[in-house]
Design an enzyme around this catalytic site. Structure first.
Site, short mmCIF file in Angstrom:
data_model
loop_
_atom_site.label_atom_id
_atom_site.label_comp_id
_atom_site.label_asym_id
_atom_site.label_seq_id
_atom_site.Cartn_x
_atom_site.Cartn_y
_atom_site.Cartn_z
N HIS A 76 -0.84 -1.18 -4.62
CA HIS A 76 -2.15 -0.86 -4.02
C HIS A 76 -2.21 0.64 -3.77
O HIS A 76 -1.41 1.20 -3.03
CB HIS A 76 -2.31 -1.65 -2.72
N ASP A 80 -6.92 -6.30 3.67
CA ASP A 80 -6.23 -5.01 3.71
C ASP A 80 -6.30 -4.45 5.13
O ASP A 80 -7.39 -4.20 5.64
CB ASP A 80 -6.92 -4.07 2.71
N GLY A 81 -5.12 -4.27 5.74
CA GLY A 81 -5.04 -3.67 7.06
C GLY A 81 -4.37 -4.57 8.08
O GLY A 81 -4.85 -5.67 8.34
N MET A 108 -8.70 8.31 -0.99
CA MET A 108 -9.60 8.72 0.09
C MET A 108 -10.09 10.14 -0.13
O MET A 108 -9.31 10.99 -0.57
CB MET A 108 -8.88 8.65 1.44
N ASP A 114 -4.44 3.73 -2.43
CA ASP A 114 -5.58 4.06 -1.58
C ASP A 114 -6.08 5.48 -1.85
O ASP A 114 -5.41 6.46 -1.52
CB ASP A 114 -5.15 3.95 -0.10
N SER A 145 0.85 -1.19 0.00
CA SER A 145 0.00 0.00 0.00
C SER A 145 0.88 1.24 0.00
O SER A 145 1.61 1.49 0.97
CB SER A 145 -0.90 0.01 1.23
N HIS A 182 -7.91 1.21 -4.75
CA HIS A 182 -8.91 1.01 -3.68
C HIS A 182 -9.60 2.34 -3.41
O HIS A 182 -9.01 3.24 -2.80
CB HIS A 182 -8.17 0.47 -2.44
N GLY A 233 -9.12 4.05 6.32
CA GLY A 233 -8.78 5.45 6.57
C GLY A 233 -7.31 5.69 6.87
O GLY A 233 -6.75 6.70 6.47
N PHE A 234 -6.70 4.75 7.58
CA PHE A 234 -5.32 4.97 8.00
C PHE A 234 -4.51 3.68 7.97
O PHE A 234 -5.06 2.60 8.23
CB PHE A 234 -5.29 5.55 9.43
N MET A 280 -11.94 -5.82 4.38
CA MET A 280 -11.09 -4.94 5.20
C MET A 280 -10.83 -5.59 6.56
O MET A 280 -11.76 -6.08 7.21
CB MET A 280 -11.76 -3.58 5.42
N MET A 294 -11.88 4.65 -1.54
CA MET A 294 -12.60 4.90 -0.28
C MET A 294 -13.23 6.28 -0.42
O MET A 294 -12.79 7.26 0.21
CB MET A 294 -11.62 4.81 0.91
N GLY A 343 -1.21 1.41 9.53
CA GLY A 343 -0.63 1.19 10.84
C GLY A 343 -1.58 0.75 11.94
O GLY A 343 -1.24 0.84 13.12
C1 DX5 Z 1 -6.48 1.61 5.03
C2 DX5 Z 1 -5.90 1.30 3.67
C3 DX5 Z 1 -4.80 0.29 3.70
C4 DX5 Z 1 -3.63 0.69 4.56
C5 DX5 Z 1 -2.95 -0.52 5.05
O1 DX5 Z 1 -7.62 2.34 4.87
O2 DX5 Z 1 -6.92 0.78 2.82
O3 DX5 Z 1 -4.40 -0.05 2.39
O4 DX5 Z 1 -2.72 1.50 3.90
O5 DX5 Z 1 -1.88 -0.16 5.87
P1 DX5 Z 1 -1.24 -1.16 6.92
O6 DX5 Z 1 -0.68 -2.32 6.13
O7 DX5 Z 1 -0.18 -0.33 7.54
O8 DX5 Z 1 -2.30 -1.58 7.87
ZN ZN Z 2 -6.38 -0.13 0.84
#
Ligand code: DX5
Ligand code: ZN
Length: 216
Positions: A31, A173-174, A35, A33, A6, A64, A140-141, A135, A66, A143
């Site tokens: 990937h 993902d996540g 948002m 993201d 990601s 992806h 959203g974030f 998910m 969002m 880590g």
């Molecule tokens: C979260 C994203 C993910 C995120 C995953 O909303 O869709 O793709 O970047 O990050 P890690 O692998 O750090 O959980």
């Molecule tokens: Zn993602």
């Protein structure tokens, strides 16, 4: 197991170099993201940025979305060079109409579900989907911690895909890292997104290789 780093966790001031770095490190897909600060409480980048990144790798672009109204932007992301587009069932767009827009442009469609959403919502569309994204954190974030209880949805989906003899891929993902990827693999996941675990590692190649090795 395919690994899709990601880019949310990369150094945005060196976006092109970061893509080239994870490409060399053995990333299967990129990937991306997207948002909108509305569907999720964070903002990233859109189609113009993806278009500029497209020439810098030959790896598939896994986009992806969002965003609240994905149907309005499908055309832009297809033109920007997306290979796979995931949008959320919880968005405001009509699922069937949005899938049609992606299909018409010859891009691979995927449906994504947030942790609180039941897997049953994707089942009527399964035969049209290249992939389902389950998910394993609230979107959203990067880590955040992996939600292992999402594996029940993955198993149910795996059974349904096998029962209907479909080629549909399952992505999570996540929170994917060395300590969680085996759980995803055993539940029946085909593609893992990993942000922190790849970009936060001292050596991205070693991180990707080790995660793949854990899925054998
Ligand atoms: C979260 C994203 C993910 C995120 C995953 O909303 O869709 O793709 O970047 O990050 P890690 O692998 O750090 O959980
Ligand atoms: Zn993602």
């Amino acid at each position: 197991m395919l690994i899709a780093p990601s880019l949310l966790s990369c150094d945005f001031s060196r976006f092109k170099e970061e893509i080239e770095r994870v490409d060399r490190a053995g990333a299967d897909w990129m990937h991306l993201d997207v948002m909108d600060g509305h569907f999720v409480p964070n903002l990233t980048f859109g189609a113009p940025v993806i278009k500029k990144l497209r020439p810098h790798t030959e790896k598939p672009f896994d986009v992806h979305l969002m965003i609240s109204q994905p149907h309005r932007y499908i055309d832009d992301f297809c033109k920007a060079g997306a290979d796979i587009i995931s949008f959320h069932t919880e968005s405001d767009s009509d699922i069937d109409e949005t899938l049609k827009l992606i299909e018409e442009r010859g891009v691979k469609p995927a449906l994504a579900i947030k942790p609180k959403t039941d897997i049953d919502i994707v089942l009527p569309y399964l035969d049209r989907l290249y992939m389902v994204l389950v998910m394993t954190v609230e979107p959203g974030f990067g880590g955040q911690s992996f939600m292992a209880d999402m594996m029940d949805k993955v198993k149910r989906l795996r059974e349904e895909i096998a029962r209907r003899n479909l080629p549909t891929l399952i992505q999570v993902d996540g929170g994917i890292a060395k300590d969680t990827i085996r759980t995803a693999y055993e539940a029946g996941v085909d593609v893992c997104v990993a942000g922190t675990a790849v970009f936060g590692a001292p050596d991205a190649k070693e991180a990707i290789d080790e995660m793949k090795k854990l899925c054998q």
